[in-house]
Write an enzyme that holds these catalytic residues in place. Sequence first.
Site, mmCIF file in Angstrom:
data_model
loop_
_atom_site.group_PDB
_atom_site.id
_atom_site.type_symbol
_atom_site.label_atom_id
_atom_site.label_comp_id
_atom_site.label_asym_id
_atom_site.label_seq_id
_atom_site.Cartn_x
_atom_site.Cartn_y
_atom_site.Cartn_z
ATOM 1 N N CYS A 167 0.837 -1.199 0.000
ATOM 2 C CA CYS A 167 0.000 0.000 0.000
ATOM 3 C C CYS A 167 0.885 1.268 0.000
ATOM 4 O O CYS A 167 1.586 1.519 -0.956
ATOM 5 C CB CYS A 167 -0.984 -0.021 1.175
ATOM 6 S SG CYS A 167 -2.353 1.162 1.003
ATOM 7 N N HIS A 225 -3.691 -5.111 -0.092
ATOM 8 C CA HIS A 225 -3.188 -5.660 1.166
ATOM 9 C C HIS A 225 -3.197 -7.185 1.117
ATOM 10 O O HIS A 225 -4.244 -7.804 1.357
ATOM 11 C CB HIS A 225 -4.040 -5.177 2.339
ATOM 12 C CG HIS A 225 -3.855 -3.733 2.657
ATOM 13 N ND1 HIS A 225 -2.907 -3.292 3.549
ATOM 14 C CD2 HIS A 225 -4.467 -2.630 2.179
ATOM 15 C CE1 HIS A 225 -2.952 -1.973 3.626
ATOM 16 N NE2 HIS A 225 -3.889 -1.543 2.798
ATOM 17 N N GLU A 231 -2.072 -9.168 3.238
ATOM 18 C CA GLU A 231 -2.358 -9.670 4.586
ATOM 19 C C GLU A 231 -3.854 -9.690 4.895
ATOM 20 O O GLU A 231 -4.280 -10.304 5.885
ATOM 21 C CB GLU A 231 -1.606 -8.837 5.634
ATOM 22 C CG GLU A 231 -2.183 -7.476 5.960
ATOM 23 C CD GLU A 231 -1.835 -6.362 4.987
ATOM 24 O OE1 GLU A 231 -2.112 -5.192 5.315
ATOM 25 O OE2 GLU A 231 -1.287 -6.670 3.906
#
Length: 200
Positions: free
Chosen positions: A77, A176, A178
């Site tokens: 990001c 993202h 994650e």
Amino acid sequence: MKIAIIDYGAGNTKSVYYAFKNIGILPIITKDKMEIKKAQGVVFPGVGHAVNAMKYLKLAGLDKIIPELSQPVLGICLGMQLQAQFTEEGNQKGLGIIPVDVARFNEELKVPQMGWNLIKCNNNTLFEGLTEEPFYAYFVHSYYMPLNNSTIATAEYGVEFSAASQINNFYGCQFHPEKSGEQGLTILKNFIKICESYQQ
């Protein structure tokens, strides 16, 4: 396997840590320059404002260290956007790793873009196992990196933009990983494979 997550106050640092833990890697979260230099792989996370982020990086001397790293680096990001030479967010100069300027989405669009978006990726090691068809990933951003020579994946939100990038040992994900389910974890696993092949 030593993975260092750069600690500069980014909002997604803990979630990145737990995502790596979920795939069997225990990274360290550090702003220590020597620890970062010695790591086999470095993650440059990012949720926050570009000006504040660069201010912190400069105070810690990390603005000089990061562009000189020779091991694999994954920017996420804001961590990807700060690899650029400039961002319109605060008219902030970036780290100059990628010769491109980050732009703000058109005012007619709802910003930030928040949620799942479709990604089309190139045949890159970072996307091994994901290249046969587009997949969805999770985004939260108001600024984007235009298409450029480092683009390895694209997405659309009013305009087609770089969803991921690679220039030499520097990788970036505007989304993202994650927070992107199994596809995101696959990307992190692939990054670990890239790091394992790195020889200091």
